[in-house]
Design a protein around this motif. Structure first.
Motif, PDB file in Angstrom:
ATOM      1  N   SER A 153       0.833  -1.224   0.000  1.00 20.71           N
ATOM      2  CA  SER A 153       0.000   0.000   0.000  1.00 20.71           C
ATOM      3  C   SER A 153       0.860   1.264   0.000  1.00 20.71           C
ATOM      4  CB  SER A 153      -0.965   0.003   1.185  1.00 20.71           C
ATOM      5  OG  SER A 153      -0.259   0.002   2.395  1.00 20.71           O
ATOM      6  N   ALA A 212       3.330   1.737  -1.854  1.00 18.77           N
ATOM      7  CA  ALA A 212       3.557   2.046  -3.274  1.00 18.77           C
ATOM      8  C   ALA A 212       2.413   2.900  -3.811  1.00 18.77           C
ATOM      9  CB  ALA A 212       3.691   0.762  -4.087  1.00 18.77           C
ATOM     10  N   GLY A 254       9.249   9.309  -1.495  1.00 11.59           N
ATOM     11  CA  GLY A 254       8.798   8.905  -0.146  1.00 11.59           C
ATOM     12  C   GLY A 254       8.301  10.104   0.640  1.00 11.59           C
ATOM     13  N   GLY A 265       1.500  -2.123   5.126  1.00 13.21           N
ATOM     14  CA  GLY A 265       1.223  -0.679   5.188  1.00 13.21           C
ATOM     15  C   GLY A 265       1.302  -0.069   6.578  1.00 13.21           C
ATOM     16  N   ASP A 308       3.523  10.308  10.069  1.00 16.18           N
ATOM     17  CA  ASP A 308       2.669   9.129   9.901  1.00 16.18           C
ATOM     18  C   ASP A 308       1.906   8.782  11.186  1.00 16.18           C
ATOM     19  OD1 ASP A 308       3.517   8.875   7.265  1.00 16.18           O
ATOM     20  OD2 ASP A 308       5.054   7.374   7.725  1.00 16.18           O
TER      21      ASP A 308
END
Ligand code: DC
Length: 246
Positions: free
Chosen positions: A34, A36, A116, A149, A204
């Motif tokens: 995920s 990607a 990224g 993920g 994140d």
């Protein structure tokens, strides 16, 4: 028929890619990378001029709706890699799948630090996350699935059969990245890499939508002092406890 789903969440550099590849091969399951998907959206948003040095300033002038529209319009396919020569199942390097977007293979292009960075920028946008939801969930309708993920066990596959949260200290992950770059003959600056890992983790983990965190029913594994075989063995044991035997 419902196919088995195994979710492996956690920060980058914890060893998810390697173990997911090994699990997919051992079980004959499909692999959903995920990260990607967010990288593809980051790449395409930059190409479309919706993200970049000019347009992603801290003053919030990212057009989330436009990026979500672009996301929905993408034709993304994960295809088997016919050239198996470049796959190293021990290190997880090489590409087990080809990622084709609107007819173009982007597998290599999305793997750099810059993309990224953009991926983590678009990943905070709820509009983008929901535009990617069906595509991810549909992959569980085709075969057993290993889903790699941040929110696989919490949001995308809350009913997964097995949930793992694989983590490692930021320092251990920076060490691994330095080794990877050095092995590839590239320059590596440990301090810069560590700072970038910490910055990405903070974004994140602290975003309001789908933050990276373990599902309540996930097994949390810290791989800081484990090698890839030990991580695989621990996950295999846990799968067996949950009735997935191989
Ligand atoms: O795992 P990766 O480095 O390829 O992920 C790229 C970025 O996408 C990273 O900043 C976290 C984000 N991501 C996410 O928000 N949710 C996922 N399910 C996977 C990745």
């Amino acid at each position: 028929m419902a196919y088995p789903v195994i979710t492996i969440d956690g920060p980058s550099g914890a060893g998810k890619g390697t173990v997911c590849l090994k699990l997919a091969e051992a079980l004959g399951y499909q692999l959903l990378d995920s990260g990607a998907l967010y990288r593809i959206v980051g790449l395409k948003a930059v190409e479309a001029g919706l993200l970049g040095v000019e347009s992603d300033g801290e003053n919030g002038d990212i057009d989330a709706n436009q990026i979500a529209k672009l996301t929905s319009d993408l034709d993304i396919q994960f295809l088997p890699n016919i050239n198996t020569d470049d796959i190293d199942t021990n290190s997880g390097s090489g590409h087990h799948i080809r990622i084709v977007v609107d007819g173009q293979d982007v597998g290599n292009e999305i793997r750099n630090e810059t993309i990224g960075h953009y991926a983590s920028k678009v990943a905070v946008l709820p509009e983008v996350r929901s535009a990617l939801l069906d595509l991810q969930q549909d992959m569980a309708n085709e075969a057993g699935l290993i889903a790699d993920g941040r929110d696989m066990g919490t949001v995308v596959f809350p009913n997964a059969d097995v949930k793992i949260y694989l983590t490692a200290s930021a320092e251990a992950r920076a060490d691994r990245r330095v080794n990877q770059l050095t092995d590839a003959g590239d320059n590596a600056n440990y301090e810069a890499i560590l700072a970038s890992i910490k910055e990405r983790d903070a974004r994140d983990e602290n975003r309001s939508v789908s933050p990276s965190k373990p599902a309540e029913d996930a097994l949390v594994l810290d791989s800081s002092s484990m090698d890839a075989d030990t991580v695989f063995a621990e996950i295999k044991k846990h799968c067996q406890r949950k009735g997935i035997c191989f």
